[in-house]
Design an enzyme around this catalytic site. Structure first.
Site, PDB file in Angstrom:
ATOM      1  N   HIS A  57     -63.360-109.198  -9.146  1.00 13.92           N
ATOM      2  CA  HIS A  57     -62.879-110.262  -8.260  1.00 13.92           C
ATOM      3  C   HIS A  57     -62.975-111.638  -8.928  1.00 13.92           C
ATOM      4  O   HIS A  57     -63.706-111.840  -9.901  1.00 13.92           O
ATOM      5  CB  HIS A  57     -63.645-110.252  -6.938  1.00 13.92           C
ATOM      6  CG  HIS A  57     -65.077-110.691  -7.067  1.00 13.92           C
ATOM      7  ND1 HIS A  57     -65.452-112.002  -7.197  1.00 13.92           N
ATOM      8  CD2 HIS A  57     -66.238-109.983  -7.088  1.00 13.92           C
ATOM      9  CE1 HIS A  57     -66.771-112.094  -7.284  1.00 13.92           C
ATOM     10  NE2 HIS A  57     -67.270-110.876  -7.231  1.00 13.92           N
ATOM     11  N   HIS A 101     -57.036-106.656  -9.417  1.00 13.43           N
ATOM     12  CA  HIS A 101     -58.491-106.608  -9.315  1.00 13.43           C
ATOM     13  C   HIS A 101     -58.907-106.095  -7.956  1.00 13.43           C
ATOM     14  O   HIS A 101     -58.146-106.106  -6.990  1.00 13.43           O
ATOM     15  CB  HIS A 101     -59.110-107.981  -9.587  1.00 13.43           C
ATOM     16  CG  HIS A 101     -59.040-108.937  -8.430  1.00 13.43           C
ATOM     17  ND1 HIS A 101     -59.907-108.895  -7.360  1.00 13.43           N
ATOM     18  CD2 HIS A 101     -58.203-109.969  -8.165  1.00 13.43           C
ATOM     19  CE1 HIS A 101     -59.622-109.861  -6.514  1.00 13.43           C
ATOM     20  NE2 HIS A 101     -58.576-110.526  -6.964  1.00 13.43           N
ATOM     21  N   CYS A 102     -60.166-105.629  -7.895  1.00 15.08           N
ATOM     22  CA  CYS A 102     -60.818-105.309  -6.622  1.00 15.08           C
ATOM     23  C   CYS A 102     -62.141-106.044  -6.633  1.00 15.08           C
ATOM     24  O   CYS A 102     -62.168-107.239  -6.915  1.00 15.08           O
ATOM     25  CB  CYS A 102     -60.939-103.802  -6.433  1.00 15.08           C
ATOM     26  SG  CYS A 102     -61.611-102.905  -7.845  1.00 15.08           S
ATOM     27  N   ALA A 103     -63.238-105.389  -6.320  1.00 14.04           N
ATOM     28  CA  ALA A 103     -64.542-106.058  -6.384  1.00 14.04           C
ATOM     29  C   ALA A 103     -65.102-105.978  -7.803  1.00 14.04           C
ATOM     30  O   ALA A 103     -65.349-106.990  -8.451  1.00 14.04           O
ATOM     31  CB  ALA A 103     -65.507-105.442  -5.376  1.00 14.04           C
ATOM     32  N   GLY A 121     -63.469-104.214 -10.250  1.00 12.77           N
ATOM     33  CA  GLY A 121     -62.383-103.994 -11.202  1.00 12.77           C
ATOM     34  C   GLY A 121     -62.385-102.609 -11.800  1.00 12.77           C
ATOM     35  O   GLY A 121     -61.778-102.387 -12.850  1.00 12.77           O
TER      36      GLY A 121
END
Length: 271
Positions: free
Chosen positions: A45, A159-161, A163
């Site tokens: 993130h 992205h996520c939290a 990645g």
């Protein structure tokens, strides 16, 4: 005028507030081409990006940032920093309630609770089930990503939290769609295990007991990138659709024309 694209990788930056950043350029396809540098990036993130980090990200010429976090993730870490002229697209790839429960467990679970939930392979089993679920239940979301990449969204950052999982799967699907070799997809995925890339686990109890080796051993499978997790996603494509090609075509609506536009945007020009 044809846009001039980087043909070689730039030195990977040391971003102080963003984990797991990388350009997936250079990965080989089955027909002898390679992913262009400067087209597709991945990371954790961007909520804690510093001014220096943001300046670097702005220099990439990004068109779109795909944020696969859910509402629980965003409440925990905060929204992404805003980059001028860059479109931010939030496409949650997991249920917010699951996200809230997950982070409560990570942050607040004591040793007994974590043992009951995660020991004896339960943590890895949870991850495998999550990967399978994303493949089967998030086809509309992944179709949306592929269509966006083909139309007007590159250069793009996913992205996520951490990645690793949701961004990792979305990158894998995008790479499958343009014919990147399966081994190369796995090798890129496993880079998320590098010590400098791993998600920094934060616990409400930061004492030696709260961060004990026993606790961290229980949590580690949740933050590992394991070949068995990615293999479970590919196996699910085989089991449900009969193969990755049918998954892309029938599950995600990837037509020959769409695939060709993706390849034009993401791959180098030599076959």
């Amino acid at each position: 005028m044809t846009q001039q694209l980087p043909q070689t990788p730039s030195a990977e930056p040391e971003l102080s507030g963003v984990r797991n950043f990388r350009d997936v350029g250079g990965l080989p396809t089955v027909d002898g081409r390679r992913v262009r540098y400067g087209r597709l990036f991945r990371s954790g993130h961007l909520a804690h990006a510093t001014d220096t980090d943001a300046a670097f990200l702005s220099s990439l010429g990004l068109h779109t940032i795909f944020d696969f976090r859910n509402a629980a993730d965003q409440r925990l870490e905060g929204p992404d920093v805003e980059l001028s002229g860059v479109r931010n697209v939030n496409i949650p790839l997991s249920d917010p309630a699951d996200g809230a429960e997950f982070w409560r467990m990570v942050r607040d679970g004591d040793l007994d609770q974590l043992t009951s939930i995660l020991a004896d392979g339960q943590a890895a089993g949870r991850m495998i089930a999550s990967y399978r679920m994303i493949v089967t239940e998030r086809t509309a979301e992944h179709s949306r990503v592929l269509h966006a990449l083909a139309e007007d969204s590159t250069p793009a950052l996913m992205h996520c939290a951490a990645g690793k999982d949701r961004a990792g799967l979305s990158i894998a699907v995008s790479l499958l769609a343009v014919g990147v070799e399966r081994d190369a997809i796995e090798a890129d995925y496993l880079k998320s295990n590098d010590p400098q890339r791993r998600y920094r686990v934060r616990r409400s109890d930061s004492s030696p007991a709260g961060m004990s080796p026993e606790v961290m051993e229980l949590l580690n499978p949740l933050f590992d990138a394991r070949a068995e997790y990615l293999a479970a996603a590919f196996e699910t494509m085989e089991e449900v659709w009969g193969g990755t090609e049918r998954y892309l075509e029938e599950g995600l609506g990837l037509t020959p024309a769409l695939r060709e536009r993706l390849r034009e945007r993401l791959l180098d020009g030599t076959a």
